[in-house]
Design a protein around this motif. Structure first.
Motif, mmCIF file in Angstrom:
data_model
loop_
_atom_site.group_PDB
_atom_site.id
_atom_site.type_symbol
_atom_site.label_atom_id
_atom_site.label_comp_id
_atom_site.label_asym_id
_atom_site.label_seq_id
_atom_site.Cartn_x
_atom_site.Cartn_y
_atom_site.Cartn_z
ATOM 1 N N TYR A 281 -3.511 7.162 8.868
ATOM 2 C CA TYR A 281 -3.735 6.456 6.927
ATOM 3 C C TYR A 281 -4.271 7.474 6.312
ATOM 4 C CZ TYR A 281 -1.639 3.934 11.391
ATOM 5 O OH TYR A 281 -0.747 3.430 12.161
ATOM 6 N N GLU A 282 -4.083 7.311 5.151
ATOM 7 C CA GLU A 282 -4.737 8.095 4.337
ATOM 8 C C GLU A 282 -5.344 6.828 2.918
ATOM 9 O OE1 GLU A 282 -6.031 11.955 3.197
ATOM 10 O OE2 GLU A 282 -5.231 11.272 4.447
ATOM 11 N N ILE A 283 -6.004 6.994 2.782
ATOM 12 C CA ILE A 283 -6.045 5.694 1.733
ATOM 13 C C ILE A 283 -5.808 6.056 0.226
ATOM 14 C CG2 ILE A 283 -7.913 3.487 1.068
ATOM 15 C CD1 ILE A 283 -8.520 4.347 3.624
ATOM 16 N N ILE A 284 -5.076 5.877 -0.857
ATOM 17 C CA ILE A 284 -4.769 6.634 -2.266
ATOM 18 C C ILE A 284 -4.324 5.948 -2.897
ATOM 19 C CG2 ILE A 284 -3.978 8.508 -3.133
ATOM 20 C CD1 ILE A 284 -3.023 10.045 -0.977
ATOM 21 N N ASN A 285 -5.378 4.833 -3.208
ATOM 22 C CA ASN A 285 -5.211 3.243 -4.400
ATOM 23 C C ASN A 285 -4.825 3.645 -5.882
ATOM 24 O OD1 ASN A 285 -7.495 4.269 -5.730
ATOM 25 N ND2 ASN A 285 -8.943 2.838 -5.134
ATOM 26 N N ASP A 286 -4.426 4.765 -5.659
ATOM 27 C CA ASP A 286 -3.480 4.960 -7.258
ATOM 28 C C ASP A 286 -1.564 5.761 -7.302
ATOM 29 O OD1 ASP A 286 -2.913 5.962 -10.490
ATOM 30 O OD2 ASP A 286 -2.699 7.805 -9.483
ATOM 31 N N MET A 287 -0.694 4.872 -7.228
ATOM 32 C CA MET A 287 0.024 5.157 -6.349
ATOM 33 C C MET A 287 0.408 7.106 -7.684
ATOM 34 S SD MET A 287 3.039 4.775 -5.105
ATOM 35 C CE MET A 287 2.295 2.888 -4.077
ATOM 36 N N THR A 288 0.424 6.847 -8.701
ATOM 37 C CA THR A 288 1.128 8.009 -9.724
ATOM 38 C C THR A 288 0.439 9.162 -8.465
ATOM 39 O OG1 THR A 288 0.557 6.744 -11.216
ATOM 40 C CG2 THR A 288 0.627 9.649 -11.325
ATOM 41 N N THR A 289 -1.016 9.210 -8.191
ATOM 42 C CA THR A 289 -1.338 10.158 -7.246
ATOM 43 C C THR A 289 -1.030 10.472 -6.049
ATOM 44 O OG1 THR A 289 -3.829 9.804 -7.861
ATOM 45 C CG2 THR A 289 -3.808 10.972 -5.879
ATOM 46 N N ALA A 290 -0.940 9.345 -5.582
ATOM 47 C CA ALA A 290 0.400 9.469 -3.819
ATOM 48 C C ALA A 290 1.124 9.894 -4.082
ATOM 49 C CB ALA A 290 0.598 7.877 -3.358
ATOM 50 N N VAL A 291 2.298 9.675 -5.316
ATOM 51 C CA VAL A 291 3.680 10.311 -4.786
ATOM 52 C C VAL A 291 2.969 11.737 -5.321
ATOM 53 C CG1 VAL A 291 5.406 10.276 -6.704
ATOM 54 C CG2 VAL A 291 4.829 8.289 -5.691
ATOM 55 N N THR A 292 2.581 12.351 -5.669
ATOM 56 C CA THR A 292 1.834 13.645 -6.743
ATOM 57 C C THR A 292 2.289 13.869 -4.793
ATOM 58 O OG1 THR A 292 1.623 13.024 -8.615
ATOM 59 C CG2 THR A 292 1.141 15.480 -7.287
#
Length: 597
Positions: A281-292
């Motif tokens: 479960y990869e925690i990326i709290n910025d959705m722009t970074t997550a989509v990248t």
């Protein structure tokens, strides 16, 4: 909707977003031949202790570590036996100590066992319910749902067979009696809770007598400790995966157990399938970074995509060579909560005026690209007791001005912002709107609200808070306005946790809602087994919520998902979180042997 105003709002949002978007890349390519599912999470779990945890992210992860007596079939949505052989036998009691209540009888599967090889028995069920009812265990959000369980009787000859006794006919008795079971040998190694019976812990008079007992305190202190929330070897259940690590703010890792008892049932029941060897479960709290990261194939699964990203990905043919996109309905709603306890918001006319200043059509069309539906209350529109006769509060600046004037708010300083004397002090109608970091949709809702509210003399200050801070502030009522969301499921709704006055301090009634009638209705709904009568109560309850305006109900979103195409058996589900990662099967062409040929 006015197109010129929509263009203006889009411009405002784009300016706000432009300063936050940063280009990033995942760097080295991930090995796609590994039987490992990498799933995005926008925020960390609060803990991995199912009795005490409150965040949805915790629940999703815990579901692969722990098991319940009952679960839901992912296709039919019907309750089915997981640890239990089958659904329980439920009998109404018409005489004796539990007159007006019910007997709920379960049998645990003979195959079910703990990691140490011991069988799972009714004694573990007994321990779990006693842990829930321990007055010093930090699970006030859960205790109200278990009030109905008063006693357990274990069969003397078969320790897998037991009966729960209830003093009421709770509508969710089957669902909540089929709760998660914890291994006593892990969570109470000294057997402290064996000093007490479930019946004793269910009696309020007895509970007060033992509240100060050393065993009660020592057990709770140990159980509530960080050890059982996030340490390897102490987060242990009967599920297919074991907890292997937690890097705070980065990732949580689970590993498939080598000799899991449920594997022998996988061919018979889909809910026992556990195919991936590893889940991250990869925690990326910025959705722009997550989509990248998603585009770079650093993630396999992402749920809750922003509508703008979903539309962009739908139009990206290169992306769709690697991923499938889905948009199942979501059992959830988004709202703006208003703190009814503070002087500025205690007048219902002010709350209603604020609701008139939220343009829901604009929010749905501009921010959500039409991928949502307006909702008017706390019940999901798909439920048969949803009150479709209630009128939504429309966007109407003039009506908002009228209501605020009726409530005594006037522009006394000539700066365009309304004022009023409250308790001898001159107050300005300036309200802080909180949203959690990484949630662009909630930020943009705040920006639209701010622009529209200004027209009526209300100043909205949009403030971002880190997730844990945001949660702490809302739980402790240290807010004026906040944007939040609630998730439910296909079963019946029990409003007590969120809407009862008893839940104002230790539950989830953050806004301080509640009247004598609403409390009475909530209490009655919980024990009414006649659907027609219960539905009438549900509808009256929704009317009271509509009259009091504790929330500004915005919309029910669709769950926007992307799942890597290297996985078979990865169809979306209406059940949260919208996918079942344990059922994923790596396609043959992605296995290590195929990719090295």
């Amino acid at each position: 909707m006015n197109k010129l105003r929509s263009v203006k709002v889009l411009g405002i949002l784009m300016i706000a977003v432009a300063g936050l978007i940063q280009s990033c890349s995942t760097g080295a390519q991930r090995d796609l031949s590994k039987n490992e599912v990498v799933i995005h999470m926008l925020a960390d779990a609060d803990m991995l202790l199912p009795i005490n945890s409150t965040s949805a992210n915790s629940t999703y992860i815990e579901g692969n570590i722990f098991q319940s007596l009952l679960g839901r079939d992912p296709e039919t949505l019907e309750l089915v036996g997981i640890l239990a052989v089958d659904r329980p036998i439920i009998e109404e009691i018409d005489e004796g100590e539990y007159e007006g209540g019910m007997r709920i009888t379960y049998e645990i599967r003979p195959e079910a066992r703990w990691d140490n090889g011991d069988p799972i028995t009714a004694h573990d069920v007994d321990f779990t319910f006693k842990a829930i009812k321990n007055p010093r265990v930090n699970n006030e959000h859960l205790k109200p749902y278990m009030d109905f369980i008063k006693e357990i009787v274990i069969d003397e000859e078969n320790p897998r067979l037991f009966t729960l006794y209830s003093d009421q006919r709770y509508m969710l008795a089957e669902e909540f009696s089929g709760y998660i079971v914890l291994p006593e040998y892990v969570y109470d190694p000294n057997g402290l809770m064996r000093n007490y019976s479930l019946k004793q812990l269910s009696d309020l008079t007895e509970l007060e007598k033992i509240r100060g007992d050393r065993a009660i305190i020592d057990f709770a202190d140990n159980f509530n400790s960080e050890r059982y929330q996030r340490e390897i070897g102490y987060v242990v259940g009967s599920g297919p995966y074991e907890f292997k690590g937690w890097a705070t703010g980065q990732r949580i890792t689970l590993q498939k157990k080598e000799d899991w008892w449920g594997d022998e049932l996988a061919d018979r029941y889909s809910w026992f399938q556990a195919n991936p060897q590893r889940i991250v479960y990869e925690i990326i709290n910025d959705m722009t970074t997550a989509v990248t990261s998603l585009r770079d194939q650093g993630l396999d699964v992402i749920a809750g995509l922003r509508p703008r990203d979903f539309i962009n990905l739908t139009d990206d043919s290169r992306f769709q060579q690697n991923f499938n996109l889905y948009s199942p309905i979501a059992y959830s709603y988004v709202y703006i909560g208003m703190n009814m306890r503070i002087p500025k918001l205690e007048d219902v006319r002010v709350r209603k005026a604020l609701a008139h200043l939220v343009d829901k059509e604009q929010i749905i069309e501009v921010i959500n690209y039409g991928l949502a539906e307006e909702t008017i209350g706390p019940i999901h529109p798909t439920k048969e007791y949803y009150h479709d006769g209630l009128r939504p509060i429309d966007y109407n600046v003039e009506r908002a001005r009228e209501l605020l004037a009726e409530a005594g708010w006037k522009d006394l300083t000539g700066d365009g912002i309304l004022n009023k004397e409250i308790d001898g002090d001159m107050e300005t109608l300036r309200l802080e709107f909180l949203y959690n970091s990484g949630n662009d949709i909630r930020r943009n809702i705040g920006l639209i609200f701010k622009e529209n509210a200004r027209r009526a003399g209300v100043d909205i200050d949009v403030q971002v808070k880190e997730w844990t801070v945001f949660i702490d502030l809302t739980k402790s009522h240290q807010f004026e306005l906040f944007c939040g969301g609630w998730i439910s499921g296909p079963g019946l709704d029990d409003p007590k946790q969120i809407w009862h006055t008893e839940s104002s301090n230790n539950g989830s009634n953050y806004v301080g809602f509640g009247t004598e009638e609403s409390d009475m209705l909530i209490d009655s709904i919980r024990v009414e087994l006649d659907p027609e009568v219960r539905n009438q109560m549900y509808r009256r309850f929704q009317e009271i919520v509509s009259e009091e305006v504790p929330y500004i109900f915005l919309y029910t979103p669709k769950n926007l998902l992307a799942i890597h195409s290297r996985w078979d058996n990865a169809e979306p589900s209406i059940l949260r979180p919208g996918y079942n990662e344990t059922s994923f099967k790596l396609k043959p062409e992605f296995t290590e042997s195929s990719m090295t040929q």
